[in-house]
Design a protein around this motif. Structure first.
Motif, short mmCIF file in Angstrom:
data_model
loop_
_atom_site.label_atom_id
_atom_site.label_comp_id
_atom_site.label_asym_id
_atom_site.label_seq_id
_atom_site.Cartn_x
_atom_site.Cartn_y
_atom_site.Cartn_z
N CYS A 63 -109.79 30.06 45.40
CA CYS A 63 -108.42 30.58 45.43
C CYS A 63 -108.37 32.00 44.84
O CYS A 63 -107.70 32.88 45.38
N ALA A 64 -109.09 32.20 43.71
CA ALA A 64 -109.10 33.52 43.08
C ALA A 64 -109.66 34.55 44.06
O ALA A 64 -109.12 35.66 44.19
N ALA A 65 -110.72 34.19 44.77
CA ALA A 65 -111.34 35.12 45.71
C ALA A 65 -110.38 35.48 46.84
O ALA A 65 -110.43 36.58 47.38
N HIS A 66 -109.49 34.53 47.17
CA HIS A 66 -108.53 34.79 48.25
C HIS A 66 -107.17 35.24 47.69
O HIS A 66 -106.18 35.19 48.42
N HIS A 67 -107.15 35.65 46.43
CA HIS A 67 -105.90 36.13 45.81
C HIS A 67 -104.76 35.15 46.00
O HIS A 67 -103.61 35.54 46.28
N THR A 68 -105.09 33.88 45.88
CA THR A 68 -104.09 32.83 46.07
C THR A 68 -103.90 32.11 44.75
O THR A 68 -104.87 31.77 44.08
N SER A 69 -102.67 31.86 44.39
CA SER A 69 -102.46 31.27 43.08
C SER A 69 -102.51 29.74 43.14
O SER A 69 -102.30 29.13 44.18
N VAL A 70 -102.82 29.16 41.98
CA VAL A 70 -103.11 27.74 41.86
C VAL A 70 -102.11 27.11 40.89
O VAL A 70 -101.95 27.57 39.76
N VAL A 71 -101.46 26.05 41.33
CA VAL A 71 -100.54 25.31 40.47
C VAL A 71 -101.17 23.95 40.18
O VAL A 71 -101.28 23.10 41.07
#
Lengths: 478, 478
Positions: A63-71
C-alpha cells in the motif's frame, strides 16, 4: 491478474479469497465500511484479511508503495469513527480478524501472548481455562478484538483495580508504516532499555503502526466476587463513599459505577422486566459496587457489609442491597449495562465520554447541569459511568416534548462545546475511553495545547511521514 | 557581565548565585560532575539551578541557541552515568533540586502534583501526613528526586503491587528541547485524547525533554504490614511460592524478594551485628515476603501464616519466620538492603540489573551459573533481587583468591556478554530498572532490534533534532 496493480499485489499476498472489492456490484462490504453507530458510510478500495504478521507487513509495504492509505480494523466496534475507510473508495481496510491465535500461555509468568484479531471474550475464556483472569471487560467484549482494544486503549468496568488496556500489556508486535516488523513481545514487568514504544503505539488508533500481537498481563482468579447497589443522597456523598471503599476495601474494590435516577428511570420504562431494586426510585443517585476477594465469599460479604454499614452510619448512603447470588449480581450489572440501550429506545441523544479528577465531579455535575438547564429548558441528563475512574458518560437527551432529531441537528454542536468547555475548566478530558478517531479530531485543538499537538504531529511525521496509516484520524492532517 | 555569553544569559535567567562555574579554580562542582558510583569524572561548563519551570524553559532555550547541550540532573543517584556531564567542559548541568514544592494535594482524587526536584522520601512523608501512601520505595530514596525517578522509570521494592514509577504518574509537565512548556499535569485515570506523551517522556533519561513536575497517584495507607522470611530449597520452588502467594494473598502481596545464600553470607560476614535468622545458613535461597492489608494486623497474620503453612505442606518452603514487630520486620528488610553494601565490602564486582519472565528464571539461573563457573572457576555469584517482578541483581564476584581489580579489568566485558547473551536467549532485558545512560548505550544495539533502535532514533530526531538534551545517552549519536 487484477487490473488494479495494488489489488493484484494484495491478492498475491493474502490470497484471492481474502481480498474483497466492489468489482462485483453485489458484494456487500458494509460490515467493514460503516461504523458501529452508523454515523458514517465509507467506501473502501478493498478489504484485505491477512493471516499472519508477515502478510500484514507485506500489505502495508504494498500500500505504501502505491501511495494508498491503510485503515486497520478489528471488531469495528469503535465509537469515534476511527477504523472505517473514508468515502473516497481509495483506502484499503486491513482487517485483523483472521489473526486470532493464542500464541503462548505462560501461567507461571501470569501472561499470554495473543494475536490482534482475537475476540476479547474468547481471551477472557482462554485465561479462565488456566484458572486466570484477563481483567478487561466492556460492553462490546463479544465482538471487539484485543488489537482494537490496544489501539484505542479501551477502558471498561475494571479500570479502577486493573487499569486501562495499556496497563494490561507488557509487550507488543507492531508493523510499522514502512512495513517493518517490530517484535517487542516481551513478558517482562521491568524493562528500561529505551523509549517506551509500547505505550506510544497503544492508544494511537492505528495512525503510527498496526498492532499484530501482544503479551498481556493476567491476574489470579478471585475466590469470590460480590456486588452491591447503594442509594446515595448526592454526588459529593458518592465521591466520599468511593474514598471510604478504597480505604476499607483497598484493592478488592473492582467496580464503582454511578447511575443517575433519570438514567435508571429509562431502564425501568423500556426494560420493565429487569426489576430494579426499589431503592432506585427514591434517591437521586445509585452506586454499583463490586469487590473481588482472594479469600472466600463469607470474608468478602463481611468486608462489604462492614464498609456499607460504616457508610450508612456516616450518612454517605441511605440504603443498600448486597446481591445474594451470582444471578442477582448479574442482574444488577445488567441494569447498569442496559442504560445505553434504554437511552437509545428513548430517542436520539448527545453522548459524552468525559473524565475529571474524582474530586471535581460534584461541582462539575452541579454547574454543568445548571448551565444546560438554563440554555435548554426541559433538557434531560442521562448521567452514569465509571465514577471510580472519574469517567462519566454524561449524555444529553432532548426535552421530552421536543423533536429529538431537530434538537440534535440544531443543538448538538453547542451542547458539546458547553460540556467540553466545562470539562476543560475542571481539568478533565473530552475523551476518557472512546478515543478521538474522525469524530473528535477537529474538536481536539480547542482543548489540547498547541505544544501537545505539535509534539504529536512531530511523532506522526517521524514514524509515518507519508501518512500511510489511518490519515486524518486523531490528528487533522496539516 | 560574564565574558562567556551563554553564562551571562544563564545568570540573567537564574541569578548569579545559581550559576556555578569553574571561573574560580577553587570551586568544587564534583557533586554535579561525578556519578554516584564514581565510575565517571565529568567537567561542566556550568551548573545552573533554576527555581521555576519558566526558568528551566529559558535555560534550555538559551543553551539551544548557543548550540550547547543540557544534562538534566536530580539527586544524581543514577547507576548508569546518565545525569552527569561528559568531560569536555562544554555541557551545562541543569540541576532541578531547587524546584522542590508540592504544588497541590488532592486526597479525594488520590493524587498530588509535585515539582521534579522533590526528594522521594519527603514526598513519601508528605503523602503519609495526608494518611496516604506514595508506593515508590528504593535504596536511594533519601537523596534521589522524583524527577530522576520519572526520567529513569525507577523500580524498587513495591513494583509487584503498585508498578514502576511510570505506573504511578498520571500527568507531567515537561520543557521540550526547544524550550517550550508542555503542561500535561492532569490527575485523570482515563484520557484518550492523543498519543501518550507522558509515557514517552518517562524513562527517556532526559534525552527528549526535561520533566519539571508531575501528578502522582497515591494509595490509601494499609492498616497493617507484615514481613516474613522463608527458606526455599531451589529457585523453581521460589517461583512456585510466588504463584501460591499471588493467588492466596492477591494484591495484599507488596514485596517478594529473593536472596541467595552467598549474598546472605556476605551480610553475615561484613555486618555480623545484623543477626540473620538461623534459617539462612541451611538453605540455598531465602525469600522475603511482605503483605499490606487493609483490615487489621491479626487478619494479615492469619492470611500470611495460612499461605506459608500451605507452602510448607506443598514442599515449596522448608522453614519460615514471620516478624513479630515492626522492628523485626525492619531488621529483615535491613538485611536485604545490606547486600549491595556487604558486596562492596567484599571487593569489586560486576553488577547486572536484569529481568526475565518469572517462569524462565530457574532455568536461566541454573544455566548461567554453570556457564560462568565453567569459564571462570571459583567465581562467586551474589544473586538477589525483586523476584516478584522477574528482576534479578545477578552480580558476579571475582574468585576469593583472585585480584578483584585485575579480574574486572580482564573479564568484565566478557562476563557481561556471557550474562547478557543468556538473558536475551531467555527473553529478558539487560536493564530492568537502572536504565541505559552512557554505561549501556553502546551495548544496547547487540540486544535491541534494529527496528526498535530505528524507531527510537526517529523519535529522538523528531523531538530534539539538534541533540540539545543529554546527547549520546541511551542512544549512541549517529
Amino acid at each position: 491478474m487484477h487490473k488494479h496493480p495494488l489489488i493484484a499485489e494484495l491478492i498475491t499476498i493474502a490470497g484471492q479469497a481474502h481480498v474483497l472489492t466492489h468489482d462485483d456490484p453485489a458484494t456487500d462490504l458494509s460490515a467493514w465500511e460503516n461504523d458501529w453507530r452508523k454515523r458514517h458510510q465509507g467506501r473502501a478500495l478493498a478489504v484485505v484479511r491477512p493471516a499472519s504478521t508477515a502478510q500484514v507487513a507485506a500489505v502495508v509495504k504494498a500500500c505504501a508503495a502505491h501511495h494508498t492509505s491503510v485503515v486497520a480494523q478489528g471488531g469495528n466496534t469503535g465509537l469515534v469513527v476511527g477504523s472505517v475507510p473514508d468515502n473516497t473508495g481509495q483506502q484499503v481496510v486491513l482487517s485483523l480478524t483472521r489473526m486470532n491465535r493464542v500464541r503462548f500461555t505462560d501461567p507461571a509468568n501470569l501472561t499470554m501472548t495473543v494475536e490482534a484479531g482475537c475476540i476479547l471474550q474468547s481471551l477472557q475464556e482462554h485465561a479462565a481455562r488456566h484458572g486466570l483472569l484477563l481483567p478487561l471487560s466492556l460492553a462490546a467484549e463479544g465482538s471487539c478484538t484485543i488489537g482494537g482494544n490496544l489501539a484505542t486503549n479501551a477502558g471498561g468496568t475494571q479500570v479502577l483495580r486493573y487499569g486501562n488496556t495499556r496497563d494490561l500489556c507488557l509487550g507488543l508486535e507492531v508493523v510499522t508504516a514502512q512495513g517493518e516488523v517490530w517484535d517487542g513481545l516481551t513478558g517482562l514487568r521491568k524493562d528500561n532499555t529505551g523509549y517506551d514504544l509500547r505505550h506510544l503505539f497503544i492508544g494511537s488508533e492505528g495512525t503510527l503502526g498496526v498492532i499484530t500481537a501482544a503479551t498481556l498481563k493476567l491476574a489470579p482468579q478471585p475466590a469470590a466476587t460480590l456486588t452491591a447497589l447503594a442509594a446515595v443522597p448526592d454526588m459529593a456523598s458518592a465521591v466520599q463513599l468511593l474514598q471510604l471503599a478504597q480505604t476499607q476495601l483497598a484493592s478488592t474494590l473492582t467496580g464503582f459505577e454511578v447511575m443517575g435516577r433519570f438514567a435508571l428511570s429509562l431502564v425501568h420504562r423500556h426494560y420493565a422486566h429487569l426489576h430494579l431494586p426499589d431503592l432506585w426510585a427514591t434517591t437521586p443517585w445509585c452506586v454499583l459496587l463490586e469487590i473481588s476477594d482472594a479469600e472466600s465469599e463469607s470474608h468478602a460479604r463481611t468486608m462489604l457489609e462492614t464498609a456499607l454499614g460504616n457508610a450508612l452510619e456516616a450518612g454517605l448512603i441511605t440504603d443498600a442491597v448486597v446481591a445474594d447470588s451470582l444471578a442477582q449480581a448479574a442482574a444488577l450489572w445488567h441494569i447498569r449495562e442496559s442504560i445505553p440501550l434504554a437511552q437509545a429506545q428513548e430517542g436520539l441523544n448527545v453522548k459524552h465520554d468525559i473524565s475529571l479528577p474524582v474530586s471535581a465531579i460534584p461541582a462539575f455535575v452541579q454547574e454543568t447541569d445548571a448551565l444546560l438547564a438554563d440554555h435548554y429548558p426541559g433538557i434531560r441528563l442521562v448521567n452514569f459511568g465509571h465514577l471510580g475512574d472519574g469517567n462519566l458518560h454524561y449524555n444529553v437527551q432532548a426535552p421530552a416534548d421536543a423533536d429529538a432529531a431537530a434538537f440534535l441537528r440544531d443543538a448538538e454542536h453547542a451542547v458539546n462545546t458547553l460540556v467540553f468547555d466545562n470539562v476543560q475548566r475542571f481539568g478533565g478530558s473530552i475523551s476518557a475511553e472512546h478515543g478521538v478517531g474522525s469524530l473528535k479530531a477537529a474538536t481536539l485543538p480547542r482543548y489540547k495545547s498547541a505544544v501537545a499537538l505539535d509534539l504529536m504531529a512531530r511523532i506522526k511525521h517521524a514514524l509515518d511521514p507519508a501518512h500511510t496509516l489511518n490519515p486524518g484520524r486523531m490528528l487533522v492532517r496539516r
